[in-house]
Scaffold this motif. Sequence first.
Motif, PDB file in Angstrom:
ATOM      1  N   TRP A   1       2.483  -5.431  -3.033  1.00 26.87           N
ATOM      2  CA  TRP A   1       2.241  -5.667  -1.614  1.00 26.87           C
ATOM      3  C   TRP A   1       2.464  -4.366  -0.835  1.00 26.87           C
ATOM      4  CZ3 TRP A   1       0.650 -10.339   0.459  1.00 26.87           C
ATOM      5  CH2 TRP A   1       0.660 -11.437  -0.452  1.00 26.87           C
ATOM      6  N   LEU A   2       1.463  -4.018   0.016  1.00 30.50           N
ATOM      7  CA  LEU A   2       1.541  -2.822   0.851  1.00 30.50           C
ATOM      8  C   LEU A   2       1.873  -3.250   2.282  1.00 30.50           C
ATOM      9  CD1 LEU A   2      -1.600  -0.878  -0.433  1.00 30.50           C
ATOM     10  CD2 LEU A   2       0.774  -0.613  -1.138  1.00 30.50           C
ATOM     11  N   ARG A   3       2.890  -2.682   2.851  1.00 32.93           N
ATOM     12  CA  ARG A   3       3.355  -3.088   4.177  1.00 32.93           C
ATOM     13  C   ARG A   3       2.545  -2.412   5.295  1.00 32.93           C
ATOM     14  NH1 ARG A   3       9.739  -2.596   4.481  1.00 32.93           N
ATOM     15  NH2 ARG A   3       9.235  -3.607   6.482  1.00 32.93           N
ATOM     16  N   ASN A   4       1.876  -1.263   5.128  1.00 39.82           N
ATOM     17  CA  ASN A   4       1.121  -0.561   6.172  1.00 39.82           C
ATOM     18  C   ASN A   4      -0.222  -0.101   5.633  1.00 39.82           C
ATOM     19  OD1 ASN A   4       2.310   1.129   4.401  1.00 39.82           O
ATOM     20  ND2 ASN A   4       2.939   2.672   5.924  1.00 39.82           N
ATOM     21  N   PRO A   5      -1.095  -1.011   5.309  1.00 35.61           N
ATOM     22  CA  PRO A   5      -2.392  -0.593   4.740  1.00 35.61           C
ATOM     23  C   PRO A   5      -3.247   0.163   5.752  1.00 35.61           C
ATOM     24  CG  PRO A   5      -2.354  -2.936   5.176  1.00 35.61           C
ATOM     25  CD  PRO A   5      -0.972  -2.487   5.397  1.00 35.61           C
ATOM     26  N   GLU A   6      -3.099  -0.091   7.084  1.00 42.74           N
ATOM     27  CA  GLU A   6      -3.926   0.601   8.060  1.00 42.74           C
ATOM     28  C   GLU A   6      -3.638   2.099   8.086  1.00 42.74           C
ATOM     29  OE1 GLU A   6      -0.175  -0.912   9.725  1.00 42.74           O
ATOM     30  OE2 GLU A   6      -1.890  -1.827   8.706  1.00 42.74           O
ATOM     31  N   THR A   7      -2.434   2.488   7.861  1.00 41.47           N
ATOM     32  CA  THR A   7      -2.102   3.914   7.816  1.00 41.47           C
ATOM     33  C   THR A   7      -2.820   4.602   6.674  1.00 41.47           C
ATOM     34  OG1 THR A   7       0.082   3.408   8.745  1.00 41.47           O
ATOM     35  CG2 THR A   7      -0.210   5.566   7.674  1.00 41.47           C
ATOM     36  N   LEU A   8      -2.872   3.946   5.544  1.00 44.43           N
ATOM     37  CA  LEU A   8      -3.573   4.506   4.400  1.00 44.43           C
ATOM     38  C   LEU A   8      -5.066   4.622   4.672  1.00 44.43           C
ATOM     39  CD1 LEU A   8      -1.764   2.664   1.476  1.00 44.43           C
ATOM     40  CD2 LEU A   8      -1.417   5.015   2.287  1.00 44.43           C
ATOM     41  N   ARG A   9      -5.653   3.629   5.391  1.00 38.04           N
ATOM     42  CA  ARG A   9      -7.083   3.693   5.677  1.00 38.04           C
ATOM     43  C   ARG A   9      -7.376   4.859   6.625  1.00 38.04           C
ATOM     44  NH1 ARG A   9      -6.511  -2.056   6.423  1.00 38.04           N
ATOM     45  NH2 ARG A   9      -7.248  -3.170   4.556  1.00 38.04           N
TER      46      ARG A   9
ATOM     47  N   GLU B   1      -7.395   8.073   4.838  1.00 39.68           N
ATOM     48  CA  GLU B   1      -8.569   8.189   3.965  1.00 39.68           C
ATOM     49  C   GLU B   1      -9.802   8.570   4.795  1.00 39.68           C
ATOM     50  OE1 GLU B   1     -11.064   5.482   0.738  1.00 39.68           O
ATOM     51  OE2 GLU B   1      -9.352   4.626   1.841  1.00 39.68           O
TER      52      GLU B   1
END
Length: 879
Positions: free
Chosen positions: A859-867, A870
């Motif tokens: 489970w990733l808690r901050n997927p928007e930061t990774l997007r 990218e």
Amino acid sequence: MSAYAAARKGARLARRLMLPAWLLFGAGSAMAQGIAPAPGGLFDAPADATTEAQAGEAEPVPSDAPAASVEDALSPEVTGEADGEGAEAETPELTPATAYGPADATLPGTGPLAEVLAEDDVNWESWERTAARSEALSERGQGSDFALQRLRGDLVVWRDRFQQARGANSGRIGTVEAQLTALGAAPEAGGEDESIAARRAALTEQLMRLRAPVRLADEAYAHADGLIREIDRLIRERRGRALGDRGPSPLNPGLWPSALVVAFERAEALRAELWAGWTSPARRVALAGVLAEVLFLGLLGGILMRAGLWARHLRRRILAADRRGSRALGFGVSLAQVALPFAGLVLVARALDLAGMNGPRAGALLEVLPLAGLAVLLARWMAGQFFGPEAAQPIAGIAPARQTRARRQAMLLGGTIALTQVSQALIATADAPEGAEAALLFPLQLLVAVPLFLLGRTLAGVVHDGAPATAPATPQPETARRDTTSVRQGLLSLLGKVAMAVAVISPVLSVLGYAALSEALLVPAIKTMMLIGVLVLLQRLVFDLWTVATGSEDLARDALVPVLIGLFLILAALPVLALVWGARPEDLAEVWTRFREGYSFGETRLQPTDLMWLLVIFVIGYALTRLVQRVLRSVVLPRTKLDLGGQNAVAVGFGYVGITSAAILAITTAGLDLSNLAIVAGALSVGIGFGLQNIVSNFVSGIILLIERPIGEGDWIEVNGQSGYVRDISVRSTRIETFDKTDVIVPNADLVSNHVTNWTRGNSVGRVIVPVGVAHGSDLEKVQEIMQEVADSHPLVLANPAAAVLFRGFGPSSLNFEIRAFLRDINFIIAVQSEMNHEIARRFRAAGITIPFPQQDLWLRNPETLRAAENAAEGGGTG
């Protein structure tokens, strides 16, 4: 036939006759004269042995013979000294013979030693005269070697008599000592009954009287033994000085004319003697009377000499057959190549003697003729045994060309020794000036040293020879034996180098004037080479005989018996080697006497017979113990109610008791005083306190294991991380065989002091646990039903107690179940687990039940930061 052809034929015959003479000469001269250098030079001439023969015929004078018989053996000045000073010593006021009172009629064997010895026909006065003369000889260092040897033999006879006298009254002494022991020691405070005290005093006086002859015999034995040692030392010192004496050099030109005169005189005297005998009418008349006997002996001798060739052909046929035992039989037949021709030479010499060739010079030649012929025969025989195509087992690693050369040189050495013997016999038929004799003997010495040097050089080069090119390539197993060819080559090379050194040093010593030292070096070296060759041949014969006995050459090669026999042969050859290098037969006899006397350990004396009985009794006791153990294990104990561990404990315990009893019985029979072991026990306790704690601890633990029997042979145990079956429990350790078929040696102390798991103690019933995991959401009732059926259906699972299936808990990836069941035989636990797992997997697959593998969700808690990161990376790359 022309003279040239005859000469060539004679040369060929001489080449055939070479090496063996050194065998006969070596053995004969070593036994006859020890290391004493012959007056004539390198080799003794038989005619020169007349004095020795006369000396040998004179038997040692008995010690109780008249004094004049001993005085004749002494030099005049020593005899005069003994007669002058010894006269006063013959009638002393007090001697060991009269030191004690008169004999007691009620006690046999008491009284002065002279009276006790007289019962065995021993004259004490004769001993005193012999001892006085020996002391005079030792103090002055005078007397000839013959006189010393004769007197020494006399002393040996006396020493043996005193040795027997040392055991006098032994039975009575033992009885009286036992009586005194029964009475006990006198009390310190007094108050003892008068009759007991009187009896003790009487027994003590009786014991003193009984011991008196024994103590006097001990003193006389020590006296005789010391005189023998003094004479031996005097003889050795004389012979040592003789080796260092320097005489004229044979290269002195002033000696050559006299040497040539001596040589021509000997040849002319021999010719005149033979011609006189041939032309004598009386000799012809005597020959006519024995002509038939002469012809018969000559014909028989010629046939026997020819029979040696027949034996040689027969040996070739036996070896060519290559059957079982061919080599051993061929070796036996090969002995006839020497024995038959030698017997023929003896008969021919006898025939010539009967024909009239018995003058002083011709007789000397006839006496040495068989010996010289034997030298040639032995040389040919030994060369054929080791080198060339006739060798049954040629020495490995020697090139064929080198073998041929060594064979030829060995035979040449034998021929030169034979020629030297004949020449020596002729030279020694009359006296010659010392310098002339040295000049005549030096060429003979060179005649022997040259072929010895050539043979040594040939043997020294064997290290340069590789394996024979004709040797077939054979596959070698993984456990192939170490090749000994290089070792044999090294030993042969060393032997050759020593022979070369001796062949060079010996003539150099003769040139410097040390003829005796030169002879003492060259002759023993040749004899030693002969002895080594004989030992090698005997060891080969032992191996061949053992091969016949076992039926397999591989078994014979790996057997211990041939090795032990070979070791015995080497030990038996040591006395011969000692004789070769200077020891006298008397020296060896003295060593044997010391050995028979035994060795002292405190107040205890061990003799060879005692040691033999100790060994025999212990071996018998040990064998009987093992036999009873075997009977107990196989016949008696299996019929009892004891389990296997108890049976083993009884058998092992009996073994300990039996071996200990056999050792104690052997020690007491040998006469060892066990009370002296208290000192050893004290020293041992100190050693135990410092460094033997572990050994004693393991020993005691082994006894505990045998008595308590927490484990037994055949039990499956786990200790120190090792698991396996107990195979053997010994005094110090226990051997465990793991499931990998490896042996683990565990000290007994670990089994007593550490945690040990015994899976099969008492019975073989044990529990098996089979864990199984199923996927979440599976039908639990169906899972439990299948696992219960699998457990109940297995043939090794007991019905009582019944097998159980337990739901053990919820795992992260599976629901965990276990089968817990008791097996009839826990030794099959691994096989049962494997079979149950196979059956469960098959039934689960048929029922659609899944056995999961580990699964994890991320489970990733901050997927928007990774997007966002990218997208920024993609935009920068486009620009």
